[in-house]
Scaffold this motif. Structure first.
Motif, mmCIF file in Angstrom:
data_model
loop_
_atom_site.group_PDB
_atom_site.id
_atom_site.type_symbol
_atom_site.label_atom_id
_atom_site.label_comp_id
_atom_site.label_asym_id
_atom_site.label_seq_id
_atom_site.Cartn_x
_atom_site.Cartn_y
_atom_site.Cartn_z
ATOM 1 N N PRO A 8 -14.121 6.098 2.844
ATOM 2 C CA PRO A 8 -15.587 5.484 3.510
ATOM 3 C C PRO A 8 -15.798 4.151 2.660
ATOM 4 O O PRO A 8 -15.353 3.766 1.588
ATOM 5 N N GLY A 9 -16.460 3.135 3.425
ATOM 6 C CA GLY A 9 -16.635 1.898 2.892
ATOM 7 C C GLY A 9 -17.440 0.994 3.811
ATOM 8 O O GLY A 9 -17.617 1.356 5.235
ATOM 9 N N SER A 10 -17.721 -0.236 3.354
ATOM 10 C CA SER A 10 -18.523 -1.309 4.293
ATOM 11 C C SER A 10 -17.392 -2.040 4.924
ATOM 12 O O SER A 10 -17.324 -2.636 5.940
ATOM 13 N N PHE A 11 -16.259 -2.341 4.198
ATOM 14 C CA PHE A 11 -15.051 -3.082 4.466
ATOM 15 C C PHE A 11 -15.329 -4.418 5.287
ATOM 16 O O PHE A 11 -15.135 -4.791 6.431
ATOM 17 N N LEU A 37 -19.036 2.208 7.509
ATOM 18 C CA LEU A 37 -20.312 2.492 7.530
ATOM 19 C C LEU A 37 -21.069 1.405 8.404
ATOM 20 O O LEU A 37 -20.918 -0.108 8.205
ATOM 21 N N LYS A 42 -27.154 -4.019 4.009
ATOM 22 C CA LYS A 42 -26.939 -5.578 3.635
ATOM 23 C C LYS A 42 -26.469 -6.064 5.187
ATOM 24 O O LYS A 42 -26.258 -5.375 6.165
ATOM 25 N N PHE A 70 -19.131 4.976 11.372
ATOM 26 C CA PHE A 70 -20.263 5.877 11.247
ATOM 27 C C PHE A 70 -21.335 5.380 10.529
ATOM 28 O O PHE A 70 -21.509 4.297 9.888
ATOM 29 N N GLY A 72 -25.563 7.057 9.081
ATOM 30 C CA GLY A 72 -26.084 8.267 8.618
ATOM 31 C C GLY A 72 -25.358 8.564 7.206
ATOM 32 O O GLY A 72 -24.903 7.698 6.614
ATOM 33 N N LEU A 73 -25.538 9.772 6.852
ATOM 34 C CA LEU A 73 -24.958 10.113 5.568
ATOM 35 C C LEU A 73 -23.456 10.421 5.639
ATOM 36 O O LEU A 73 -22.972 11.039 6.532
ATOM 37 N N LEU A 74 -22.688 10.003 4.418
ATOM 38 C CA LEU A 74 -21.294 10.434 4.247
ATOM 39 C C LEU A 74 -20.938 11.768 4.611
ATOM 40 O O LEU A 74 -20.152 11.904 5.076
ATOM 41 N N ARG A 88 -12.114 7.141 -3.129
ATOM 42 C CA ARG A 88 -12.950 6.214 -3.132
ATOM 43 C C ARG A 88 -11.997 5.275 -4.512
ATOM 44 O O ARG A 88 -11.461 6.054 -5.111
ATOM 45 N N TYR A 98 -21.525 3.863 -10.623
ATOM 46 C CA TYR A 98 -22.167 4.310 -9.323
ATOM 47 C C TYR A 98 -21.463 5.142 -8.448
ATOM 48 O O TYR A 98 -22.466 6.191 -7.984
ATOM 49 N N TRP A 102 -23.027 9.339 -7.029
ATOM 50 C CA TRP A 102 -23.050 9.698 -5.549
ATOM 51 C C TRP A 102 -22.066 11.051 -5.283
ATOM 52 O O TRP A 102 -22.450 11.902 -4.582
ATOM 53 N N ASN A 106 -23.595 14.172 -3.708
ATOM 54 C CA ASN A 106 -22.794 14.736 -2.305
ATOM 55 C C ASN A 106 -22.568 16.356 -2.708
ATOM 56 O O ASN A 106 -22.542 16.929 -1.604
HETATM 57 O O1 PNS Z 1 -17.695 -0.156 0.491
HETATM 58 P P1 PNS Z 1 -19.157 0.314 -0.248
HETATM 59 O O2 PNS Z 1 -20.083 -0.542 0.394
HETATM 60 O O3 PNS Z 1 -19.073 0.344 -1.506
HETATM 61 O O4 PNS Z 1 -19.103 1.692 0.568
HETATM 62 C C1 PNS Z 1 -20.263 2.601 0.306
HETATM 63 C C2 PNS Z 1 -20.528 3.795 0.921
HETATM 64 C C3 PNS Z 1 -20.238 3.543 2.601
HETATM 65 C C4 PNS Z 1 -19.311 4.842 0.363
HETATM 66 C C5 PNS Z 1 -21.625 4.319 0.784
HETATM 67 O O5 PNS Z 1 -22.633 3.340 1.012
HETATM 68 C C6 PNS Z 1 -21.920 5.449 1.912
HETATM 69 O O6 PNS Z 1 -21.545 6.658 1.928
HETATM 70 N N1 PNS Z 1 -23.232 5.340 2.504
HETATM 71 C C7 PNS Z 1 -23.559 6.316 3.689
HETATM 72 C C8 PNS Z 1 -24.937 6.711 3.422
HETATM 73 C C9 PNS Z 1 -24.780 7.637 2.257
HETATM 74 O O7 PNS Z 1 -24.344 9.018 2.362
HETATM 75 N N2 PNS Z 1 -25.246 7.494 1.198
HETATM 76 C C10 PNS Z 1 -25.285 8.380 0.040
HETATM 77 C C11 PNS Z 1 -23.779 8.422 -0.497
HETATM 78 S S1 PNS Z 1 -22.752 7.170 -1.058
#
Ligand code: PNS
Length: 163
Positions: A8-11, A37, A42, A70, A72-74, A88, A98, A102, A106
């Motif tokens: 997962p990521g913002s990419f 995401l 942001k 996606f 919502g929650l990862l 990751r 960080y 998480w 999770n």
């Molecule tokens: O590339 P990034 O911005 O560092 O990715 C962050 C990401 C997408 C892994 C994180 O923000 C995410 O999983 N967001 C979804 C919401 C969520 O589940 N948040 C709690 C777990 S990180």
């Protein structure tokens, strides 16, 4: 059993750092789903659709990958695609701080899911999407950070914005 992982990521945008993790992780699993995401707080440079298309283009030669956006929650997304592994990348200690929080949070709510971490290639540890955006905005050289196709899409986007 088929082993499916989510990366997962913002990419925003995808970088050589992400691509390195994608290539390595894809060899460890049957299927790697790249989760983009879309509900980030942001303000992104690229829309989720643009980011998905850009990632598809630069990963088209990696057969067992799929790109999906996606919100919502990862952990819910990981469930929805039938995966149990989250991948990751770690560049520095600050990433670990960080990421470990998480991963622990999770795992508490989804004991069936687990996170694995790949340490970034040393020569890519300085690469980040935010650095790419900042450099590109001021006409800096981003050729060490992103593939040529992504570079051209970024330049096109910034040129259009300036007009
Ligand atoms: O590339 P990034 O911005 O560092 O990715 C962050 C990401 C997408 C892994 C994180 O923000 C995410 O999983 N967001 C979804 C919401 C969520 O589940 N948040 C709690 C777990 S990180």
């Amino acid at each position: 059993m088929m082993r499916t992982a989510v990366y997962p990521g913002s990419f925003d945008p995808i970088t050589y750092g992400h691509l390195d993790i994608i290539e390595r992780a894809s060899k460890m699993v049957d299927k790697l789903i790249i989760g983009v995401l879309s509900n980030s707080s942001k303000t992104p440079l690229f829309s989720p659709e643009e980011r998905v298309n850009m990632i598809r283009k630069v990963t088209e030669n990696i057969p067992n990958t799929e790109v999906v956006s996606f919100d919502g929650l990862l952990v819910d997304f990981v469930d929805a695609v039938g995966a149990t592994i989250v991948v990751r990348g770690l560049r520095a200690e600050s990433d670990f701080e960080y990421e470990s929080h998480w991963a622990q949070a999770n795992r508490l709510i989804r004991p069936n899911q687990d996170s694995i971490f790949l340490v970034t290639r040393a020569d890519l540890s300085f690469v980040s999407s935010s650095a790419v955006r900042e450099l590109a905005r001021y006409n800096g050289d981003i050729s060490l950070y992103v593939p040529p196709y992504i570079e051209s899409v970024i330049k096109e986007k910034l040129n259009r914005r300036d007009k």
